[in-house]
Design an enzyme around this catalytic site. Structure first.
Site, PDB file in Angstrom:
ATOM      1  N   CYS A  78       0.892  -1.161   0.000  1.00 19.05           N
ATOM      2  CA  CYS A  78       0.000   0.000   0.000  1.00 19.05           C
ATOM      3  C   CYS A  78       0.923   1.201   0.000  1.00 19.05           C
ATOM      4  O   CYS A  78       1.755   1.309  -0.909  1.00 19.05           O
ATOM      5  CB  CYS A  78      -0.950  -0.040   1.186  1.00 19.05           C
ATOM      6  SG  CYS A  78      -0.181  -0.409   2.772  1.00 19.05           S
ATOM      7  N   ASP A 112       2.788   2.519   3.092  1.00 11.77           N
ATOM      8  CA  ASP A 112       3.908   2.134   3.941  1.00 11.77           C
ATOM      9  C   ASP A 112       4.031   0.630   4.117  1.00 11.77           C
ATOM     10  O   ASP A 112       5.036   0.134   4.587  1.00 11.77           O
ATOM     11  CB  ASP A 112       3.758   2.801   5.313  1.00 11.77           C
ATOM     12  CG  ASP A 112       3.918   4.308   5.213  1.00 11.77           C
ATOM     13  OD1 ASP A 112       4.837   4.749   4.488  1.00 11.77           O
ATOM     14  OD2 ASP A 112       3.125   5.040   5.825  1.00 11.77           O
ATOM     15  N   GLY A 113       2.973  -0.060   3.775  1.00  5.59           N
ATOM     16  CA  GLY A 113       3.048  -1.508   3.853  1.00  5.59           C
ATOM     17  C   GLY A 113       2.914  -2.051   5.256  1.00  5.59           C
ATOM     18  O   GLY A 113       3.399  -3.142   5.550  1.00  5.59           O
ATOM     19  N   TRP A 114       2.249  -1.300   6.139  1.00  2.18           N
ATOM     20  CA  TRP A 114       2.067  -1.871   7.482  1.00  2.18           C
ATOM     21  C   TRP A 114       0.612  -1.898   7.918  1.00  2.18           C
ATOM     22  O   TRP A 114       0.315  -2.299   9.025  1.00  2.18           O
ATOM     23  CB  TRP A 114       2.948  -1.156   8.509  1.00  2.18           C
ATOM     24  CG  TRP A 114       2.883   0.338   8.512  1.00  2.18           C
ATOM     25  CD1 TRP A 114       1.780   1.107   8.380  1.00  2.18           C
ATOM     26  CD2 TRP A 114       3.973   1.242   8.674  1.00  2.18           C
ATOM     27  NE1 TRP A 114       2.102   2.432   8.451  1.00  2.18           N
ATOM     28  CE2 TRP A 114       3.458   2.554   8.635  1.00  2.18           C
ATOM     29  CE3 TRP A 114       5.362   1.074   8.856  1.00  2.18           C
ATOM     30  CZ2 TRP A 114       4.249   3.689   8.762  1.00  2.18           C
ATOM     31  CZ3 TRP A 114       6.144   2.210   8.994  1.00  2.18           C
ATOM     32  CH2 TRP A 114       5.596   3.507   8.940  1.00  2.18           C
ATOM     33  N   ARG A 167      -2.860  -1.861   5.347  1.00  2.00           N
ATOM     34  CA  ARG A 167      -3.614  -2.650   4.372  1.00  2.00           C
ATOM     35  C   ARG A 167      -2.817  -3.857   3.876  1.00  2.00           C
ATOM     36  O   ARG A 167      -3.358  -4.931   3.668  1.00  2.00           O
ATOM     37  CB  ARG A 167      -4.003  -1.761   3.182  1.00  2.00           C
ATOM     38  CG  ARG A 167      -5.087  -0.788   3.538  1.00  2.00           C
ATOM     39  CD  ARG A 167      -5.233   0.284   2.489  1.00  2.00           C
ATOM     40  NE  ARG A 167      -4.283   1.384   2.686  1.00  2.00           N
ATOM     41  CZ  ARG A 167      -4.364   2.564   2.084  1.00  2.00           C
ATOM     42  NH1 ARG A 167      -5.350   2.793   1.224  1.00  2.00           N
ATOM     43  NH2 ARG A 167      -3.480   3.514   2.307  1.00  2.00           N
ATOM     44  N   ARG A 202       1.743  -0.665  13.357  1.00  2.00           N
ATOM     45  CA  ARG A 202       2.042   0.236  14.462  1.00  2.00           C
ATOM     46  C   ARG A 202       0.937   0.216  15.513  1.00  2.00           C
ATOM     47  O   ARG A 202       0.119   1.128  15.613  1.00  2.00           O
ATOM     48  CB  ARG A 202       2.277   1.627  13.909  1.00  2.00           C
ATOM     49  CG  ARG A 202       3.392   1.574  12.850  1.00  2.00           C
ATOM     50  CD  ARG A 202       3.993   2.910  12.599  1.00  2.00           C
ATOM     51  NE  ARG A 202       3.049   3.804  11.949  1.00  2.00           N
ATOM     52  CZ  ARG A 202       3.301   5.086  11.733  1.00  2.00           C
ATOM     53  NH1 ARG A 202       4.444   5.602  12.135  1.00  2.00           N
ATOM     54  NH2 ARG A 202       2.420   5.842  11.133  1.00  2.00           N
TER      55      ARG A 202
END
Lengths: 638, 763
Positions: free
Chosen positions: A411, A413-415, A417, A453
């Site tokens: 997506c 940041d990849g953390w 979705r 996060r």
């Protein structure tokens, strides 16, 4: 702790004397139905913990001794304040007068009305915001509204303090509800319960990759991020294509947002098609390219001999992806990545999801309007978002399973979705993740180690409830899992209670599992050393969380029907505070009873068989044929 | 019989062949595609080289074969027998591709090159050569045939024949009359040997005083008596010959009062609560002057029949529930979005579309009203009169729901069937008109019975262990309405049934005095339609019940709350139970559970009504499945009955998933338990009571109650889908990729599948 027996305020049979305190917690927060109203917890407060609270007045001690009224305190939980004559405005029952106790972990309210015993027992971690509503209504009354993260609001009132120096109990509550903002420690660091199982040992990156067959001829384990130097939000152990040396990895990382380069999440045991995850490429408005990144994706494709194509799933709506170019991000152009096909999955960002859940709360809490239920539900778009996420995961699973094609998922940041998509696709593809241990591994891997996060998204112990970084991404994921369990009631080893428990402890701050934002932070804070893992608690009483209908489909891939015809609102979670929302007759319960019955019958048959064998041995001549007919034990599948 | 068309001389009759050796008949196709005909069934028209459309995107899965219209059904015989093994419910009288003519809702012909379509009625002309035929079925199937390779004239003829024969001119022309006549004579020999009375039926029909007597005894309705003043339908044309009235009302009084009631439908006793309260149904009184007087007399008679002389409350259903047109319109709309609209189109605003149909709202309204009646009887100890203008529609739904909630007997299979027989068939629900079997008057059509089944399903969905039967049973029962071979759903009243069957017996030379139930059986003899093995799909493995219904023994059994083996653990309130709280304590703590309509602004809860308090108390306790059962009625508790509404929709079909996978697991487990139990019986030998030993090794396979046997592999078989035991294959198919189905659907077909199709009577 005293041995307080198995009966506790909210707990259950499972509370053996070994761990009585945990039960009281689990029950409070993880009630499957409205358990805010519970009667008669045995007097179980340890005298130590009472004494530990220095400020206690003799009067309060008296109250405490007045049995049946007190919460069962956890190890190192201490009473911080109490107040009598507080009114709790229960939206279902009405105003109740009683006593409030605030500890460093929980809020405990008990109505004084003997006719109407009522208990509210709630971890302070679920509180999102406390508002003093003032004395508008009654003479001299102050009231406080508590907005909670778990889809409920509470309101209390008490008389204006005559002694202006004395703090209201709710001001004390604020201090302990938001320890981070008040320079205090989150309760998880104090909680000292010891469990038979150690949840911190559930996940080991190397063994999980080994289970998947990694390293193999195409994929290797790299220690390039051992000290989190390449990417501080990634785990230290990563799996990457064999023919890309560590030096090149660093250059790939440099081209990806936050250094989150494509790494392996899952590999198909037969076709070797892979699911890899990363963040967006830093393309920017000028369409920057990276030879290393292009080569790297080619290597991912080449690692799978079955297909000459690579699918890149960008979770975002294409408009959002394009807008990210302004901020230096963007998406892979098909010119630069020759054999790759880019697909946008149209999943909205964390802000949209937060707003959707807020609307949902308005619709379901405290009461559901008698008319327009479905259109009100529709207007929250919650199920639509669930649908898009599941549809995306299904496309990924389908490409990997049916198309034997490797996929890259990202997506921005990849953390958020990305984690939703990879973990759901893995859940569909790999039956291991549908077991209790496997699911724990999945969460540890795709969510915790890959830097979802949690601290920011949930805001543990932080009073800043308007923080734009908060978002129910993880709740949404668990909701998607629940949707899968609804469509495949026999495919998951865990039950609904397991999922609710995970969500409850997401907020409770009792366990260390969901603290911090990344593996690096967790290591720095020595979370495994200083806190207890939620898996310790769960794995010590697996029976509670086991789905008796579970049939090991092992190699079967689940293809859910992603249609609103089958997606439902998870009432057992979102509407559980409503006492009218009594849980339905559990199929599971009936199944357990049948299992017990079968066991009993099997026992009786075995006994009789033994008897018959003995008898026929002693008097073989008399009863020639009849009783010796062989009884083959019934096949047991469960 | 069907006078218009000259009949074909191919007059063949033989017993329905039951899935006989398919392999042997693999001959070169086209050659002989013979339909399987029932006794008395004749081929009216047929055409070769027809394509049955299976896939939406391509025709590669389509089937080639012969389309046949008989006097009973539309049949399609594929020229190649698919190798795929059958794993679903197979009907003994209908093949996979057969549709009874009575099941046709609409016959639509299309010429897609000319862009024309026409809905065909009876005796109509068709000015174009159809290239396609679409059959909309009352069981919600949609079947499409393509005539591109067919001779244009023969295609036209078969379409016209189907349209014509699906509009029978008169009731006796329904195929059931022909069929049962033949069957009677052909199976006579078998029947004489070892025939049990009433065709071996265990379901009471309520056409004789003894059935009512047993019901009076079973419920302990001491102050009620069977009354036979309507013998030969002398008083009312729509009441049964025998019914139950208060002891204090003499036949003469009843006769006198009857003239004031609509259709002379005087009050009928439905059921007695163990506390003495009675449930009574009646029509309205036309003359307002007389109304009070008559009401008073009825009230006082009912009060006298109550052991505590409790008061009587009358509920006028016409005033508080949707009427039959509302229900019909809701059903039309929900069918539209579930099966007719393109999948993706209705997906977009699915929830609000469902809401806008108002179907679930009506289901909820009926359940809610019934629960309120339950409260009056159970909580206030009062007798209840259900009043409706004609006492033949809404009263049927509410009276049967109240009884289902209050009396566990009706949650057994036999009990449920007797309830339908008592409150629907014998009470004169106009099945003929409401089903519109003759397609004569659309105005009278209304799916009341389906609404009732949906209400039952909602309760079943909330209390999965409370019913002996399954949702598959309810679905199959609804399908049986469209098969005109059983007497249950064909008539408007017991009188009409009796008259037609007398004429029928005369015409078919059936001896006088022969029981109508024997020569024209009701649907309840399920062996007419399904094998014993398939019938086990009706059995709910979770059922906590007494097994055999009380009526059988003629015993009076009280069903007052008793502790059952499972009752205490079944309720979904594990917290309280685990805490070992006494029920009383628990209910105290849960006070307020039913308080509703609270504003989110924390204002104080308004005063609770007594009925709310009653429900709240009940919900706070563990439910005893063998006692009363109150459905939960928040809007969020009601669900769409997916098996019924979506079973034919391929895109909505979850492969290897759905509730059936849980059923599969439970079924295997219960089968194991039953094997163990039978082993135990063997060990114990003949019981002192003298019951003989069961067979040597476990129950015989045909005695086993569970569909999925313990010896099957534990993982769900491949054929299990959320549509099981039905299969959406062969239904109008709109293929889906990824579960997010393609938005382009049936390129040309979109025109005629659009919303107006069913409403529009286009020429």
């Amino acid at each position: 702790m005293e041995k307080s027996g198995s009966v506790d305020s909210l707990g259950s049979k499972r509370s053996s004397s070994r761990q009585p305190s945990v039960d009281s917690l689990s029950s409070t927060s993880t009630s499957r139905s409205d358990r805010s109203a519970q009667a008669k917890p045995p007097f179980a407060m340890s005298s130590d913990s009472v004494a530990a609270s220095a400020e206690l007045s003799p009067e309060f001690r008296q109250v405490l001794r007045d049995s049946d009224k007190e919460p069962q305190l956890l190890p190192n939980e201490t009473v911080q304040d109490y107040a009598q004559d507080v009114t709790y405005f229960c939206p279902f029952i009405g105003a109740l007068r009683g006593t409030v106790i605030v500890t460093n972990y929980r809020l405990f309210f008990r109505s004084m009305d003997r006719e109407l015993p009522f208990v509210l027992d709630m971890p302070l971690g679920v509180v999102s915001r406390v508002e003093k509503i003032g004395s508008a209504s009654n003479r001299g009354d102050v009231s406080y509204g508590l907005v909670c993260k778990d889809i409920r609001n509470l309101r209390f009132a008490h008389k204006q303090m005559e002694d202006t120096l004395r703090k209201s109990i709710f001001e004390v509550l604020v201090k302990f509800a938001f320890p981070v903002s008040n320079g205090l420690q989150i309760f998880a660091f104090e909680y000292g319960q010891v469990f038979p199982e150690n949840g911190w040992k559930v996940y080991d990156a190397l063994s999980e990759y080994k289970r998947q067959g990694i390293p193999n001829e195409s994929w290797r384990i790299t220690k390039v991020n051992d000290h989190y130097e390449v990417c501080d939000t990634y785990p230290s152990t990563l799996a990457v294509p064999v023919n890309i040396p560590d030096e090149e990895l660093k250059r790939v990382a440099a081209f990806r947002a936050k250094g989150r380069m494509p790494v392996l999440s899952w590999i198909h045991p037969e076709s070797q098609a892979t699911v890899t995850r990363c963040s967006q490429p830093m393309v920017g408005v000028n369409g920057k390219r990276s030879k290393e990144d292009e080569k790297y994706l080619q290597a991912i494709m080449d690692a799978n001999a079955q297909s000459h194509k690579l699918f890149i799933f960008d979770a975002r709506p294409s408009v959002n992806a394009a807008a990210n170019k302004m901020k230096g991000g963007g998406y892979e152009s098909e010119d630069a990545y020759q054999n790759a096909e880019l697909v946008f999955l149209d999943i909205h960002n964390i802000h949209v999801m937060r707003e959707s859940l807020r609307k949902l709360k308005d619709v379901v809490y405290p009461n559901i309007e008698d008319s327009h239920w479905l259109s009100n539900l529709e207007s929250t778009h919650w199920l639509e978002h669930i649908k898009l996420i599941l549809a995306g995961a299904l496309r990924i699973a389908d490409k990997v399973e049916s198309g034997k094609t490797s996929v890259v998922v990202h997506c921005s940041d990849g953390w958020d979705r990305t984690g939703q998509l990879t973990s759901l696709a893995m859940l569909m593809l790999d039956g291991y993740y549908r077991t209790i241990y496997g699911f724990e591994v999945l969460l540890e891997k795709e969510w915790l180690s890959f830097g979802h996060r949690f601290q920011l998204r949930i805001g543990h112990g932080d009073k800043n409830h308007t923080d734009a970084d908060r978002s129910p991404v993880f709740i949404q994921f668990i909701d998607c899992v629940w949707q899968l369990t609804r469509q495949f009631p026999a495919a998951f080893e865990f039950n609904e209670y397991f999922l609710v428990t995970i969500l409850d402890h997401l907020y409770s701050c009792l366990f260390g599992t969901f603290l911090c934002n990344s593996e690096q932070q967790r290591l720095k804070e020595e979370i495994p050393k200083r806190t207890v893992s939620v898996w310790s608690y769960i794995n010590s009483q697996l029976e509670e969380f086991t789905n008796p209908l579970y049939v090991n489909y092992s190699n079967h891939v689940l293809f859910p029907v992603v249609s609103l015809r089958h997606l439902e609102l998870w009432v057992g979670y979102y509407i559980r505070w409503n006492p009218r929302m009594r849980p339905q007759e559990p199929v599971h319960q009936r199944h357990k009873e049948l299992l017990a019955k079968r066991a009993e019958l099997q026992k009786r048959v075995d006994e009789l068989q033994r008897e018959v064998t003995n008898r026929s041995a002693s008097s073989l001549s008399e009863h020639a044929g009849s009783p010796t007919r062989s009884i083959t034990p019934v096949q047991t599948f469960v | 019989m069907f006078p218009v068309k000259p009949m074909k001389p191919t007059f063949k009759c033989y017993l329905p062949p039951l899935q006989t050796d398919v392999k042997k008949t693999i001959e070169p196709p086209i050659k002989k595609l013979e339909p399987k005909l029932l006794q008395g069934e004749i081929v009216v028209n047929e055409v070769n080289f027809v394509r049955k459309c299976i896939g939406a995107e391509s025709s590669q899965d389509d089937l080639w074969g012969k389309l046949i219209c008989t006097n009973f059904k539309v049949s399609f015989i594929p020229s190649e027998v698919p190798s795929k093994q059958k794993s679903y419910l197979s009907h003994l009288l209908l093949g996979e591709h057969d549709i009874p003519l009575t099941c046709l809702e609409q016959v639509v012909t299309v010429n897609d090159t000319k862009g024309k379509k026409k809905i065909l009625g009876s005796n109509q002309k068709l000015k174009f050569n159809p290239t396609e035929l679409i059959l909309y079925c009352k069981d919600l199937r949609i079947i499409r045939f393509c005539f591109r390779e067919t001779g244009p004239d023969s295609a036209k003829k078969v379409c016209l024949a189907i349209a014509h024969y699906s509009h029978p001119a008169d009731l006796p022309l329904l195929f059931g009359f022909e069929y049962q006549g033949r069957r009677y004579h052909e199976s006579k020999g078998q029947r004489v040997n070892g025939a049990s009375p009433r065709g071996g039926l265990r379901t009471p029909i309520f056409d004789r005083p003894s059935d009512w007597d047993r019901e009076i005894k079973r419920t302990g309705a001491l102050e009620w008596r069977v009354c036979s003043i309507n013998e030969s339908y002398a008083i009312s044309p729509s009441l049964p010959e025998h019914f139950v009235v208060p002891v204090s009302l003499a036949d003469q009084d009843l006769k006198k009062h009857s003239i004031y009631f609509m259709n002379q439908r005087i009050p009928l006793w439905c059921w007695n609560h163990p506390n003495g309260s009675a449930l009574v149904r009646m029509a309205s009184i036309g003359d307002p002057l007389q109304q009070r007087k008559i009401d008073q007399k009825i009230f006082s008679a009912i009060t006298k029949s109550h052991p505590q002389r409790s008061e009587v409350i009358k509920s006028d259903l016409d005033k508080c529930l949707p009427n039959i047109q509302d229900i019909q319109s809701a059903f039309t709309k929900i069918r539209q979005i579930c099966v007719i609209d393109p999948f993706e189109e209705s997906e977009e605003r699915w929830l609000s579309s469902i809401e806008n149909t108002r179907w679930l709202e009506y289901v909820r309204a009926f359940l809610k009203h019934s629960a309120e009646m339950l409260y009056l009887m159970e909580g206030k100890n009062t007798s209840v009169i259900l009043q409706e203008e004609e006492d033949r529609d809404l009263n049927c739904v509410v009276s049967s729901l109240v009884q289902l909630m209050l009396d566990p007997h009706y949650r057994s299979l036999i009990g449920f069937q007797s309830l339908v027989q008592k409150e629907w068939v014998m009470a004169g629900h106009r099945f003929l008109d409401r089903c519109n079997h003759l397609k004569k008057n659309d105005k009278d059509e209304s799916p009341l019975f389906i609404l009732f089944l949906d209400c039952v399903w909602q309760m079943m969905n909330q209390y999965p262990a409370a019913f002996e039967f399954t949702e598959a049973y309810l679905t199959v029962l609804s399908d049986s309405m469209w098969i005109p071979l059983f007497s249950t759903f064909l008539f408007n009243s017991p009188k009409q049934r009796a008259q037609h069957l007398v004429d029928f017996a005369k015409n078919k030379a059936i001896p006088q005095g022969e029981d109508q139930v024997v020569y024209f059986p009701p649907v309840w003899d399920w062996s007419q339609q399904f094998s014993a093995k398939d019938q086990t799909l009706f059995n709910n493995p979770m059922y906590v019940g007494k097994g055999v219904a009380c009526v059988q023994n003629g015993e009076v059994k009280s069903f007052r709350r008793t502790k059952k083996m499972y009752s205490s653990t079944l309720r979904g309130t594990p917290a309280s139970l685990r805490n070992g709280l006494k029920v009383g304590e628990d209910s105290l703590t849960r006070r307020g559970s039913l308080v509703s309509e609270l504003k989110p602004d924390f204002s104080l809860v308004r005063d609770e009504s007594p009925s709310e308090r009653f429900f709240r108390d009940w919900f706070s306790r563990p439910a005893d499945q063998q006692s009363l059962l109150i459905p939960l009625l928040m809007p969020s508790h009601l669900a769409l009955w997916k098996l019924f509404f979506l079973r034919w929709v391929p895109e909505a079909c979850i492969s290897k998933g759905g509730p059936i996978t849980a059923y599969h697991k439970l079924s295997q487990l219960v089968d194991e338990i039953e094997i163990l139990q039978s082993k135990l019986r063997q060990y114990k030998g003949p019981s002192p009571g003298g019951t003989p030993l069961p067979s040597s090794s476990g129950p015989l396979s045909d005695q086993r109650r569970m569909y999925f046997k313990a010896s099957f592999p534990p993982s769900p078989p491949d054929f299990l889908t959320s549509s099981f035991p039905f299969t959406p294959m062969g239904n109008l198919c709109r293929r889906s990729g990824y579960g997010t189905p393609i938005s382009k659907f049936l390129n040309g077909a979109r025109i005629w599948l659009s919303t107006e199709t069913l409403a529009n009577d286009a020429l």
